[in-house]
Design a protein around this motif. Structure first.
Motif, short mmCIF file in Angstrom:
data_model
loop_
_atom_site.label_atom_id
_atom_site.label_comp_id
_atom_site.label_asym_id
_atom_site.label_seq_id
_atom_site.Cartn_x
_atom_site.Cartn_y
_atom_site.Cartn_z
N ASP A 1 19.09 14.76 29.03
CA ASP A 1 19.63 16.12 29.29
C ASP A 1 21.28 15.78 28.94
O ASP A 1 21.89 14.61 28.97
CB ASP A 1 19.82 16.32 30.85
N ILE A 2 22.16 16.75 28.35
CA ILE A 2 23.43 16.69 28.27
C ILE A 2 24.08 17.65 28.98
O ILE A 2 23.71 18.73 29.10
CB ILE A 2 23.84 16.81 26.86
N SER A 3 25.24 17.21 29.87
CA SER A 3 26.10 18.39 30.49
C SER A 3 27.41 18.14 29.77
O SER A 3 27.76 17.34 29.36
CB SER A 3 26.20 18.16 31.92
N ALA A 4 28.07 19.32 29.93
CA ALA A 4 29.56 19.60 29.33
C ALA A 4 30.37 20.10 30.35
O ALA A 4 29.87 21.13 31.03
CB ALA A 4 29.68 20.24 28.19
N ARG A 5 31.37 19.75 30.71
CA ARG A 5 32.39 20.07 31.69
C ARG A 5 33.96 20.19 31.48
O ARG A 5 34.26 19.29 30.56
CB ARG A 5 31.87 19.52 33.19
N SER A 6 34.50 20.86 32.20
CA SER A 6 36.02 20.68 32.17
C SER A 6 36.29 19.32 33.22
O SER A 6 35.64 19.80 34.43
CB SER A 6 36.60 22.02 32.35
N ALA A 7 37.04 18.50 32.73
CA ALA A 7 37.40 17.40 33.70
C ALA A 7 38.25 17.78 34.92
O ALA A 7 38.37 17.08 35.75
CB ALA A 7 37.78 16.26 33.13
N LEU A 8 38.62 19.10 34.54
CA LEU A 8 39.68 19.81 35.61
C LEU A 8 38.93 20.20 36.75
O LEU A 8 39.14 20.52 37.94
CB LEU A 8 40.56 20.85 34.94
N THR A 9 37.66 20.52 36.67
CA THR A 9 36.78 21.04 37.75
C THR A 9 36.60 20.03 38.97
O THR A 9 36.13 18.91 38.60
CB THR A 9 35.40 21.44 37.34
N ILE A 10 36.84 20.40 40.10
CA ILE A 10 37.08 19.46 41.06
C ILE A 10 35.77 18.97 41.54
O ILE A 10 34.55 19.76 41.37
CB ILE A 10 37.38 20.08 42.36
N HIS A 11 35.38 17.68 41.44
CA HIS A 11 34.07 16.88 41.48
C HIS A 11 34.34 15.44 42.52
O HIS A 11 35.23 14.93 42.78
CB HIS A 11 33.46 16.67 40.03
N ARG A 12 33.18 15.02 42.45
CA ARG A 12 33.19 13.58 43.01
C ARG A 12 31.96 13.05 42.85
O ARG A 12 30.84 13.68 42.78
CB ARG A 12 33.57 13.67 44.62
N GLY A 13 31.76 11.69 42.90
CA GLY A 13 30.43 11.03 43.19
C GLY A 13 30.11 10.56 44.34
O GLY A 13 30.97 10.69 45.31
N THR A 14 29.01 10.95 44.97
CA THR A 14 28.41 10.84 46.14
C THR A 14 27.72 9.13 46.35
O THR A 14 27.84 8.57 45.42
CB THR A 14 27.44 11.98 46.71
N ALA A 15 27.47 8.86 47.75
CA ALA A 15 27.08 7.82 47.98
C ALA A 15 25.65 7.44 47.55
O ALA A 15 24.83 8.16 47.63
CB ALA A 15 27.08 7.61 49.59
N ASN A 16 25.66 6.02 47.02
CA ASN A 16 24.44 5.63 46.41
C ASN A 16 23.57 5.07 47.48
O ASN A 16 23.83 3.78 47.76
CB ASN A 16 24.86 4.90 45.06
N ARG A 17 22.65 5.59 48.13
CA ARG A 17 22.07 4.98 49.14
C ARG A 17 20.84 4.50 48.74
O ARG A 17 19.93 3.71 49.50
CB ARG A 17 21.50 5.90 50.22
N SER A 18 20.29 4.45 47.68
CA SER A 18 19.23 3.57 46.75
C SER A 18 19.44 2.27 46.27
O SER A 18 20.42 1.70 46.65
CB SER A 18 18.80 4.41 45.59
#
Length: 300
Positions: free
Chosen positions: A216-233
């Motif tokens: 898959d490829i995603s494209a986004r504006s890096a201005l869109t508010i986001h975060r990485g979530t906790a990696n529990r694996s």
């Protein structure tokens, strides 16, 4: 005198790697309706995607190249920058990735870049994020302050393309984004990037977690508010990042991508005309630029 380490050697190509780029594409079509819909979604939501753009085997080779570059980067000071506990970012040179040309000539990628950024768009960044097991929730953020052109004219001047190296599962710390927030303009954002904590409920209410698959490829504006979530694996979740600018957007100043003369000469003209990076006799390892982000993200 201290000897400077060389970057990891470019991956050895096989005859399969040197096959025409279309061999790597699951669907090489990028008709006008597809691109128009992606453009509209990008401006409305701040993110769009092309599912199954590449074969999974292509993504697996990308993952191998990311792993080699990550091991090399972590072996030297400044090779990887922390973006929170157990979370790293590494910038690489194009020839460290066997599928670079495949990616930057994919019809959906090129058509979307032209539609959003204009025909003279510039490829300015190639790197990857690696949330390892134990990575924690990041604070909500955007990747850089809002440009004046976006603020004044509501025009996006850059795109971030992301490609996962693994099939994302819910416990692997999926990417979380608050659609429509690319236009948020608030003087209270710390360093122009980090909204105050009293704004978090709005982002949590809007939040959508993404579970991309290999190819898959995603494209986004890096201005869109986001975060990485906790990696529990127990697994890492490497994600490739391709940054593309409109002329004059200025993000190239934050990066140190380069190519050797031999590699440059072998690139298709359609790639060279969008690649404004230095052409050098020998690649030097990239020392990740220190940014305020590393401080705000937490002790890494």
């Amino acid at each position: 005198m201290t000897e400077t380490k060389k970057p990891a050697p470019a991956p050895v190509e096989t005859s399969q790697d040197r096959a025409p780029a279309t061999a790597a594409w699951r669907d090489a079509r990028a008709d006008k309706a597809d691109v128009t819909a992606a453009f509209q979604e990008l401006y409305r939501e701040g993110i769009t995607a092309r599912r199954g753009a590449f074969h999974a085997a292509w993504a697996d080779r990308m993952g191998e190249d990311i792993d080699a570059a990550f091991q090399e980067a972590r072996s030297r000071p400044g090779g990887a920058v922390g973006r929170g506990p157990n979370r790293y970012y590494v910038e690489i040179h194009p020839e460290q990735m066997r599928g670079f040309v495949d990616l930057v000539t994919h019809p959906w990628v090129t058509a979307l870049c032209e539609a959003v950024l204009g025909p003279r768009y510039e490829i300015v960044e190639l790197g990857f994020d690696v949330p390892l097991a134990g990575a924690v929730d990041q604070p909500w953020h955007r990747d850089f302050p809002m440009p004046e052109e976006t603020r004044e004219h509501r025009r996006l001047t850059s795109l971030a393309f992301n490609l996962t190296a693994v099939d994302t599962e819910p416990d692997m710390g999926p990417f979380e984004i608050a659609p429509g927030t690319q236009w948020d303009d608030d003087a209270s954002f710390e360093h122009g990037m980090f909204p105050p904590k009293d704004a978090y409920p709005r982002y949590r209410e809007r939040a959508v977690r993404k579970y991309p698959r290999r190819g898959d490829i995603s494209a986004r504006s890096a201005l869109t508010i986001h975060r990485g979530t906790a990696n529990r694996s127990t697994e890492a979740r490497p994600v490739l990042v391709l940054g593309v600018d409109a002329p004059g957007a200025g993000n190239a100043a934050r990066h140190d991508m380069a190519v050797t003369r031999g590699y440059w000469e072998g690139l298709p003209p359609q790639v060279r005309e969008h690649l404004p990076c230095p052409v050098v006799d020998e690649l030097r390892p990239i020392t990740q630029k220190h940014t305020i982000e590393g401080l705000v993200m937490g002790d890494a």
